[in-house]
Every structure is written in structure tokens, then in C-alpha cells.
Design an enzyme around this catalytic site. Structure first.
Site, PDB file in Angstrom:
ATOM      1  N   CYS A  66       0.948  -1.153  -0.019  1.00 33.28           N
ATOM      2  CA  CYS A  66      -0.016   0.132  -0.077  1.00 33.28           C
ATOM      3  C   CYS A  66       0.982   1.322  -0.001  1.00 33.28           C
ATOM      4  O   CYS A  66       0.206   2.457   0.035  1.00 33.28           O
ATOM      5  CB  CYS A  66      -0.917   0.026   1.000  1.00 33.28           C
ATOM      6  SG  CYS A  66      -0.147   0.146   2.865  1.00 33.28           S
ATOM      7  N   HIS A 103      -0.519  11.781  15.407  1.00 30.31           N
ATOM      8  CA  HIS A 103      -1.363  11.193  14.442  1.00 30.31           C
ATOM      9  C   HIS A 103      -0.327  10.194  13.620  1.00 30.31           C
ATOM     10  O   HIS A 103       0.652  10.364  13.430  1.00 30.31           O
ATOM     11  CB  HIS A 103      -1.670  11.986  13.270  1.00 30.31           C
ATOM     12  CG  HIS A 103      -2.424  11.422  11.894  1.00 30.31           C
ATOM     13  ND1 HIS A 103      -3.323  10.919  11.854  1.00 30.31           N
ATOM     14  CD2 HIS A 103      -1.952  11.312  10.656  1.00 30.31           C
ATOM     15  CE1 HIS A 103      -3.634  10.363  10.567  1.00 30.31           C
ATOM     16  NE2 HIS A 103      -2.447  10.414  10.050  1.00 30.31           N
ATOM     17  N   ASP A 110      -8.609  -4.835   6.423  1.00 35.03           N
ATOM     18  CA  ASP A 110      -8.160  -5.843   5.057  1.00 35.03           C
ATOM     19  C   ASP A 110      -6.777  -6.275   5.369  1.00 35.03           C
ATOM     20  O   ASP A 110      -6.123  -6.507   4.577  1.00 35.03           O
ATOM     21  CB  ASP A 110      -8.011  -4.945   3.873  1.00 35.03           C
ATOM     22  CG  ASP A 110      -7.346  -3.705   3.987  1.00 35.03           C
ATOM     23  OD1 ASP A 110      -6.737  -3.315   4.916  1.00 35.03           O
ATOM     24  OD2 ASP A 110      -7.459  -2.811   2.969  1.00 35.03           O
ATOM     25  N   ARG A 119      -5.227  -3.715   9.252  1.00 35.31           N
ATOM     26  CA  ARG A 119      -4.094  -3.457   8.804  1.00 35.31           C
ATOM     27  C   ARG A 119      -3.856  -1.970   9.143  1.00 35.31           C
ATOM     28  O   ARG A 119      -4.554  -1.219   8.970  1.00 35.31           O
ATOM     29  CB  ARG A 119      -3.953  -3.346   7.046  1.00 35.31           C
ATOM     30  CG  ARG A 119      -2.902  -2.511   6.568  1.00 35.31           C
ATOM     31  CD  ARG A 119      -3.151  -2.694   4.958  1.00 35.31           C
ATOM     32  NE  ARG A 119      -4.080  -2.034   4.348  1.00 35.31           N
ATOM     33  CZ  ARG A 119      -4.458  -0.849   3.933  1.00 35.31           C
ATOM     34  NH1 ARG A 119      -3.514   0.079   3.808  1.00 35.31           N
ATOM     35  NH2 ARG A 119      -5.528  -0.343   3.371  1.00 35.31           N
ATOM     36  N   CYS A 121      -2.090   0.942   8.996  1.00 29.64           N
ATOM     37  CA  CYS A 121      -1.431   1.626   7.989  1.00 29.64           C
ATOM     38  C   CYS A 121      -0.616   2.702   8.764  1.00 29.64           C
ATOM     39  O   CYS A 121      -1.178   4.164   8.732  1.00 29.64           O
ATOM     40  CB  CYS A 121      -2.291   2.101   6.821  1.00 29.64           C
ATOM     41  SG  CYS A 121      -1.434   2.651   5.349  1.00 29.64           S
TER      42      CYS A 121
END
Length: 133
Positions: A66, A103, A110, A119, A121
Site C-alpha cells: 500500500c 497522528h 483488510d 492493517r 497503515c
């Protein structure tokens, strides 16, 4: 429960690079495939760049293709907090450091089905790798 780390914007800007500040303190996102962390077998822990809190184990990192480091779980439930995020016309779950509200990225359903199915990310500029921990 531990008290949250709070600093002024000027203090965060003095401590972080401009890109780290943009991503962690202003809810930015680094460009995909621009980060430093590739999947490896090296043992270690990823820490928050803002407060150095341990967040993710390298053993739970996987290649999601990704463009950002992906983990199937945090180091512990108290390490991160999840918040609803409807920015940019999307409905997502934001992931922030539980100790300083940095953050980190977003979590999606997924991930690998054989583990958690999640996930996480994570922006690579939001974390630092500590090998051998």
C-alpha cells in the site's frame, strides 16, 4: 493511567522535522512508497517520533503493498487510540499515539486473515525503529 504528554506547537516544531510535524501534529500523510521501513526479519520495536513511546513490534509488520508500513496489531491496546475520521470525504479510523496524540495513520479491516484481519497503515515519519528491543 499515564498523563498525556502536552507541548505547544512551537515545542513540537523545535523537536520534529517539518515533515514529522506536518504528519504527526497536523494529521498529514507522507507520500506512498516514500518511507524508510521495509519488511525485514530483524527483531525490534517501533516507537513514536514525538514521545518515544513503544507502539509496534517488527514481528507484526507485513507487506501490504500500500506504500506505508503496515502492522496487524499494536504492541498493546494501551499504546494507541482509535478515532473516527471523516476527512477528505472518507470514513476511516485514525490511529494516534496514546501518550501524546501524535497522528500515526489509519487502521483498515483488510489485513491478514490468518492473524487479526487488521492493517494498521502507519506513516514511516511518525515512527522510529529501535532494533534489538
Amino acid at each position: 493511567m499515564r498523563k498525556k504528554i502536552e507541548k505547544s506547537d512551537a515545542e513540537w516544531q523545535a523537536q520534529l522535522t517539518p515533515e514529522q510535524y506536518r504528519v504527526t501534529r497536523q494529521q498529514g500523510t507522507e507520500p506512498p512508497f516514500s518511507g524508510d521501513y521495509q519488511v525485514s526479519d530483524e527483531h525490534g520495536i517501533y516507537h513514536c517520533v514525538c514521545c518515544n513511546a513503544p507502539l509496534f513490534e517488527n514481528e507484526h509488520k507485513f507487506e501490504a503493498h500500500c506504500g506505508w508500513p503496515s502492522f496487524d496489531r499494536p504492541l498493546g491496546q494501551a499504546c494507541v487510540e482509535e478515532r473516527f475520521d471523516d476527512s477528505h470525504g472518507m470514513r476511516r479510523t485514525e490511529v494516534v499515539c496514546a501518550h501524546c496524540d501524535a497522528h500515526l495513520g489509519h487502521v483498515f479491516p483488510d489485513g491478514p486473515a490468518e492473524t487479526t484481519g487488521l492493517r494498521y497503515c502507519i506513516n514511516s515519519v511518525a515512527i522510529s525503529f529501535h532494533p534489538g528491543e
